[in-house]
Enzyme design. Structure first.
Site, PDB file in Angstrom:
ATOM      1  CB  VAL A 116      -6.091  20.053  -2.082  1.00  0.00           C
ATOM      2  CG1 VAL A 116      -5.325  21.352  -1.846  1.00  0.00           C
ATOM      3  CG2 VAL A 116      -5.993  19.631  -3.539  1.00  0.00           C
ATOM      4  CG  LEU A 126     -10.511  31.265   2.285  1.00  0.00           C
ATOM      5  CD1 LEU A 126     -10.133  31.026   0.830  1.00  0.00           C
ATOM      6  CD2 LEU A 126     -11.897  31.895   2.384  1.00  0.00           C
ATOM      7  NE  ARG A 137     -14.776  28.574   5.614  1.00  0.00           N
ATOM      8  CZ  ARG A 137     -15.310  27.692   6.447  1.00  0.00           C
ATOM      9  NH1 ARG A 137     -15.788  26.550   5.965  1.00  0.00           N
ATOM     10  NH2 ARG A 137     -15.365  27.928   7.741  1.00  0.00           N
ATOM     11  CD  GLU A 154     -21.196  29.135   1.308  1.00  0.00           C
ATOM     12  OE1 GLU A 154     -21.582  29.204   2.497  1.00  0.00           O
ATOM     13  OE2 GLU A 154     -20.374  28.302   0.925  1.00  0.00           O
ATOM     14  CG  HIS A 166     -21.277  26.001   4.122  1.00  0.00           C
ATOM     15  ND1 HIS A 166     -20.545  27.154   3.990  1.00  0.00           N
ATOM     16  CD2 HIS A 166     -20.582  25.229   4.998  1.00  0.00           C
ATOM     17  CE1 HIS A 166     -19.459  27.096   4.758  1.00  0.00           C
ATOM     18  NE2 HIS A 166     -19.477  25.933   5.378  1.00  0.00           N
ATOM     19  CB  ALA A 213     -19.960  18.972   4.117  1.00  0.00           C
TER      20      ALA A 213
END
Length: 336
Positions: free
Chosen positions: A154, A213, A240, A269, A297, A299
């Site tokens: 996506v 987002l 996100r 978060e 968070h 990555a």
């Protein structure tokens, strides 16, 4: 040149930035996990640029509080926490830093997939919790063959494309959904384009989320999307948190439609750890044990990517203020 570094995250005092840009004055305003940094009005009135370093908070003050500022930058890829319209109303460009950490995020997305579908996290948990009783290949519930499976993406931007290349290296068929991408990309890459999220969900064995987002993508992966999914789906989100509706994901996992999920990001978060889905995961309830992986968070992170991010953030400002060269503008529609 004076730059306000709002919501400063690093432990140091910007030594890296000062070394490479000795002529720039850096003003650091540190934030906490739950609160944006308070800003001195006198400082706001003096700065030539504002950089927001927080992945979750916006700058505490509105763009109107910075009368001398000529550019605003979000130090990161996502720009949902920079007031693009507010800066644009003053004809001031708002920019991001899209060209750092691409390989790290793509690697992390594939790593989450592999941890679930090759059982690397489940095997370790079984052995550490049950000793010799856990020594068996059947202890991992989601192990499968990747060759010939369908990897759905996506959002085929920089990171999505990098993830696609990695999935293709595992001999997976790559399909993608990105309504904003110009035509022809699918022909040049060999990846197959679909024109609805439902189509992607119905064909993919793994879905990896790489879209920004926005109002359009908030809760994009919700009840309707999961109802359209092929049973047995593995969902990966390194984009996100609010793109995935956690309530809908919990329902889909309880039904067995989604059999595994790797989440590097959460809608809030770090407070979402008390969400029913995550609470069940923390209790290792049988229906979700070894089927969910959560990372904080992270990555984007490596020492190399952090160095790139810090220097590229200043580079965007310096190029514009010193050379008049605008890069990575994300609110150009307001500047016309």
């Amino acid at each position: 040149m004076k730059i306000l570094c709002a919501n400063w995250q690093a432990a140091d005092e910007a030594e890296l930035e000062r070394e490479h840009y000795p002529e720039v004055e850096f003003v650091l305003a540190r934030s906490t996990n739950d609160k944006a940094a308070d800003l001195d009005p006198a400082v706001c009135a003096m700065v030539d640029a504002v950089i927001n370093y927080s992945p979750t908070h916006n700058v505490a003050e509105a763009p109107s509080a910075f009368p001398r500022a000529r550019i605003a930058v979000r130090s990161g890829v996502g720009f949902d926490n920079i007031d693009t319209a507010g800066w644009g109303a003053r004809k001031i460009p708002a920019c991001n830093v899209p060209d750092y950490g691409t390989t790290e995020v793509a690697d992390h997305a594939i790593g989450l997939m592999l941890a679930l579908t090759r059982g690397t996290s489940a095997y370790g948990a079984a052995l550490s919790g049950h000793g010799a009783l856990g020594w068996h290949f059947s202890k991992a519930p989601l192990v499968r063959r990747h060759k010939g499976a369908t990897f759905g993406i996506v959002g085929l931007g920089r990171i999505g494309l990098a993830a696609a290349r990695r999935a293709a290296a595992f001999d997976m068929k790559v399909v993608f959904y990105d309504p904003h991408l110009l035509s022809g990309v699918d022909l040049s890459t060999g990846y197959e384009r679909v024109h609805s999220l439902a189509d992607l969900m119905g064909r993919a064995d793994v879905v990896s989320v790489h879209t920004p987002l926005s109002d359009e993508t908030r809760n994009l992966l919700g009840t309707a999307a999961f109802d359209a999914a092929r049973p047995g789906l593995v969902l990966i989100n390194t984009a996100r948190g609010p793109i995935v509706d956690l309530d809908a994901l919990e329902a889909a996992m309880r039904k067995g439609i989604v059999t595994g999920a790797g989440l590097d990001v959460l809608p809030n978060e770090p407070g979402d750890l008390d969400h029913p889905l995550l609470a069940a995961w923390r209790r290792r309830e049988p229906w979700i044990a070894d089927r969910l992986i959560v990372s904080p968070h992270a990555a984007f992170y490596s020492p190399a990517s952090m160095r790139d991010l810090r220097l590229k953030s200043i580079e965007v400002v310096h190029a514009y203020l010193a050379e008049g060269r605008l890069t990575n503008c994300v609110n150009s529609e307001f500047l016309k």
